[in-house]
Design an enzyme around this catalytic site. Structure first.
Site, PDB file in Angstrom:
ATOM      1  N   HIS A 186       0.716  -1.084   0.065  1.00 21.47           N
ATOM      2  CA  HIS A 186      -0.035  -0.011  -0.038  1.00 21.47           C
ATOM      3  C   HIS A 186       0.688   1.300   0.014  1.00 21.47           C
ATOM      4  CE1 HIS A 186      -3.148  -2.821   0.261  1.00 21.47           C
ATOM      5  NE2 HIS A 186      -3.701  -2.124  -0.329  1.00 21.47           N
ATOM      6  N   ARG A 293     -10.576   1.739  -3.988  1.00 22.68           N
ATOM      7  CA  ARG A 293     -10.188   0.871  -2.885  1.00 22.68           C
ATOM      8  C   ARG A 293     -10.946   1.251  -1.459  1.00 22.68           C
ATOM      9  NH1 ARG A 293      -5.032   0.339  -5.777  1.00 22.68           N
ATOM     10  NH2 ARG A 293      -4.616  -2.059  -5.773  1.00 22.68           N
ATOM     11  N   ARG A 329     -15.188  -0.764  -5.017  1.00 25.87           N
ATOM     12  CA  ARG A 329     -14.984  -2.120  -4.296  1.00 25.87           C
ATOM     13  C   ARG A 329     -15.365  -2.380  -3.154  1.00 25.87           C
ATOM     14  NH1 ARG A 329      -8.752  -4.596  -4.221  1.00 25.87           N
ATOM     15  NH2 ARG A 329      -8.638  -3.033  -2.606  1.00 25.87           N
ATOM     16  N   GLU A 427      -9.235 -12.572  -8.677  1.00 24.60           N
ATOM     17  CA  GLU A 427      -7.945 -12.381  -8.338  1.00 24.60           C
ATOM     18  C   GLU A 427      -7.512 -13.767  -7.359  1.00 24.60           C
ATOM     19  OE1 GLU A 427      -7.822  -9.249  -5.564  1.00 24.60           O
ATOM     20  OE2 GLU A 427      -9.756  -9.593  -4.844  1.00 24.60           O
ATOM     21  N   ASN A 450      -2.516  -8.280  -8.602  1.00 22.74           N
ATOM     22  CA  ASN A 450      -1.923  -8.285  -7.674  1.00 22.74           C
ATOM     23  C   ASN A 450      -1.732  -9.434  -6.825  1.00 22.74           C
ATOM     24  OD1 ASN A 450      -1.215  -5.621  -8.596  1.00 22.74           O
ATOM     25  ND2 ASN A 450      -2.452  -4.610  -7.005  1.00 22.74           N
ATOM     26  N   ASP A 451      -3.255  -9.948  -6.626  1.00 23.48           N
ATOM     27  CA  ASP A 451      -3.341 -11.086  -5.585  1.00 23.48           C
ATOM     28  C   ASP A 451      -3.423 -12.200  -6.697  1.00 23.48           C
ATOM     29  OD1 ASP A 451      -3.588 -10.496  -3.111  1.00 23.48           O
ATOM     30  OD2 ASP A 451      -5.546  -9.198  -3.465  1.00 23.48           O
ATOM     31  N   ARG A 461       2.969 -11.751  -1.658  1.00 24.78           N
ATOM     32  CA  ARG A 461       3.209 -10.572  -2.555  1.00 24.78           C
ATOM     33  C   ARG A 461       4.136  -9.460  -1.658  1.00 24.78           C
ATOM     34  NH1 ARG A 461      -2.558  -7.576  -3.546  1.00 24.78           N
ATOM     35  NH2 ARG A 461      -2.109  -5.613  -2.714  1.00 24.78           N
ATOM     36  N   CYS A 498      -7.550  -4.256 -12.981  1.00 25.57           N
ATOM     37  CA  CYS A 498      -7.040  -3.076 -12.200  1.00 25.57           C
ATOM     38  C   CYS A 498      -5.871  -3.449 -10.986  1.00 25.57           C
ATOM     39  CB  CYS A 498      -8.301  -2.657 -11.071  1.00 25.57           C
ATOM     40  SG  CYS A 498      -9.114  -3.956 -10.041  1.00 25.57           S
TER      41      CYS A 498
HETATM   42  C1  PEP Z   1      -5.438  -6.668  -6.835  1.00 29.49           C
HETATM   43  O1  PEP Z   1      -5.114  -7.803  -5.940  1.00 29.49           O
HETATM   44  O2  PEP Z   1      -4.808  -6.956  -8.047  1.00 29.49           O
HETATM   45  C2  PEP Z   1      -6.011  -5.403  -6.451  1.00 29.49           C
HETATM   46  C3  PEP Z   1      -6.225  -4.796  -7.292  1.00 29.49           C
HETATM   47  O3  PEP Z   1      -6.352  -5.378  -5.315  1.00 29.49           O
HETATM   48  P1  PEP Z   1      -5.470  -5.075  -4.292  1.00 29.49           P
HETATM   49  O4  PEP Z   1      -3.951  -4.727  -4.667  1.00 29.49           O
HETATM   50  O5  PEP Z   1      -6.162  -3.905  -3.460  1.00 29.49           O
HETATM   51  O6  PEP Z   1      -5.239  -6.074  -3.317  1.00 29.49           O
HETATM   52 MG    MG Z   2      -6.645  -7.695  -4.440  1.00 26.39          MG
END
Ligand code: PEP
Ligand code: MG
Length: 538
Positions: A186, A293, A329, A427, A450-451, A461, A498
């Protein structure tokens, strides 16, 4: 030279401001005599009042009476003889001054946060501030006021909490360095949203760099030079100039349609964390919001935001986007996103635990407050609801049933709302495998790489040791993305992305070939993403 992960592009040069992570830990403090502890306490209280009064005067001049009132309220609270006498009683019972402050303040915090009234709950957050300040004074730990650092500062900390990043004035901060975090942490997401170069995961950076050292930060390659030579500075400034020129040339894509060379229309949206970020998306010519988010609305406070507060935030974004799509979301909590007052139990495997949609379906009242706020805010624009971390059809059906329940309630209460499209984040590998089935249940998909990368590769991650495996170009991850897009297309629903990979210039051609409709990226990457799409020959 120090090396870390380049997590937010750009070059920054400036003076180091090291934000100490000294824990407010007082276990080492030894009890002397009760009188001595009471004297220490009184001295700390006097210092707190003096410093807070000065701060309140400054704030009155810079921000106005209302903001200063909050600080004056802190002085009034601590001047209350009841609070002080409770602390003194604790000392008489054998506590050191620090423990007395901690015990009494925590008692007040618990008491205030349990009351179902917003103003009283706010009190809990005031007492938390008082507690932290008193402990800083008693333990002699310096607090850096992030909002007041000088122009040209490079901020260095073990990690940045959202409240720390919230205080950053981006005009004064040249770069951010941390000891932990990766490209999707973050801190990284927030640094990119503000357009500040950042290098994360630099081993012991808080010890390696001293306050006031000159540092040159390369956010592309994750390199940091401490006390650069004149030649190094010149070289650095040259690179910075070339980068700014490139950035300037991207402006030609402002307001341009996003179409490939052969005329296939795509859309580039922006990712945001708070309502104010919407301006950043508009300033970078975003065609919509692909991910709000909302967990950031819940962070750094003592209690959950009310339905009204949420309604305010969502409708502000909807209005600002003026009919353009706004994908919001629902609360994605748990995993790496801790919100202490939600009392999520400590779990062995938080990433596989009670998080996101799972937590919300279990805590229905909290979830419904958010859904009601979203339905009401949709009157002001084109809002769509997106569910995070879906793994099975039942979760979607249960969430949709709750949305229907909220609509019924709003109807009975005579409150205005609109029906909104519901979509999911894809995800998890499970969602990919059943994406053909899920596509029949929802109006859109957004791929959260990302996830998805982490869960597909079984890699944490945020863990630098397995960073080499955290790669969206691994064949399994590419196949997961391709499968999801193809299943969405076959069902005729919109499919976006995203996760950070949506801005990856090397991945974009594949995404276009597979048929991705919408690319949602951090505001600073919107124009580059549009350029890459427009230059692709398909
Ligand atoms: C993701 O997981 O790709 C995503 C956009 O959500 P976050 O990074 O907030 O988990
Ligand atoms: Mg995510």
């Amino acid at each position: 030279m120090l090396k870390g992960i380049g997590a937010s592009q750009g070059y920054g040069i400036g003076k180091a401001v090291v934000i100490s992570d000294a824990k407010l830990d007082y276990n080492h403090v030894k009890f002397t005599t009760a009188q001595n502890e009471k004297d220490r306490l009184q001295k700390a209280v006097d210092t707190f009042i003096k410093e807070t009064r000065k701060l309140a005067d400054d704030v009155k001049k810079s921000a106005g009476d209302k903001e200063a009132e909050i600080l004056e309220g802190h002085i009034v609270m601590l001047s209350d003889p009841f609070m002080l006498s409770q602390m003194q009683e604790n000392i008489d019972a054998g506590s050191v001054a620090e423990k007395a402050v901690d015990t009494v303040c925590t008692m007040f915090i618990d008491m205030f946060s349990g009351v179902d009234d917003e103003l009283t709950k706010q009190r809990a957050s005031d007492v938390k501030d008082i507690k932290d300040s008193l402990l800083h004074i008693l333990l002699g730990v310096n607090q850096v006021d992030i909002s007041k650092v000088e122009k040209g500062s490079v901020l260095i900390a073990k990690d940045f909490t959202p409240s720390m990043t919230g205080q950053i004035n981006k005009d004064n901060v040249s770069a951010i360095l941390t000891e932990v975090g990766g490209i999707t942490s973050h801190s990284a997401i927030l640094a990119r949203a503000m357009g500040i170069p950042a290098v994360l995961s630099i081993p012991n950076v808080c010890g390696e760099v001293k306050n006031g050292d000159l540092v040159a930060v390369d956010g592309f390659n994750g390199k940091v030079i401490v006390s650069p030579s004149d030649d190094e500075i010149k070289d650095f400034e040259k690179k910075q100039e070339a980068y700014l020129k490139d950035k300037e040339s991207l402006k030609q894509y402002f307001g341009k349609p996003t179409v490939t060379k052969s005329g296939i229309k795509k859309a580039v949206y922006g990712n945001i964390g708070k309502a104010e970020d919407v301006q950043n998306v508009l300033q970078n010519s975003g065609e919509g919001i692909g991910l709000f988010r909302t967990e950031f609305l819940f962070m750094d406070r003592q209690n959950e935001p009310s339905e009204e507060e949420q309604f305010e935030a969502y409708s502000t974004v909807a209005k600002a986007m003026d009919g353009k799509e706004v994908i919001i979301r629902t609360l994605d909590v748990g995993g790496d996103k801790d919100i202490p007052y939600l009392n999520i139990e400590k779990e062995e495997n938080p990433f596989l635990g009670h998080r996101a949609i799972r937590y919300c379906l279990y805590n229905k009242e909290l979830f419904k407050k958010q859904l009601r706020a979203l339905l009401r805010a949709s009157v002001f624009g084109n809002i769509k609801i997106m569910l995070p971390l879906v793994t099975c059809v039942e979760e979607v059906r249960k969430a949709k049933a709750l949305i229907e329940e909220c609509k019924e309630e709003l109807k009975c209460e005579g409150k205005e709302y609109r029906s909104v499209d519901v979509g999911i984040m894809v995800e998890t590998p499970s969602a990919v495998f059943i994406s053909d089935i899920l596509a029949k249940e929802v109006s859109f998909f957004s791929i959260g790489t990302n996830d998805l990368t982490g869960y597909t590769m079984a890699v944490d991650r945020g863990n630098a040791k397995v960073e080499n495996l955290y790669d969206v170009f691994q064949p399994s991850v590419l196949r997961a993305i391709e499968t999801t897009i193809k299943n969405a297309k076959a069902a005729g629903i919109q499919v976006g992305m995203c996760g950070e990979a949506a801005a990856d210039t090397k991945l974009i051609p594949y995404l276009i070939e597979w048929g991705l409709d919408e690319f949602s990226v951090s505001p600073g990457s919107i124009l580059q993403t549009r350029k890459t799409i427009c230059e692709y020959d398909k």
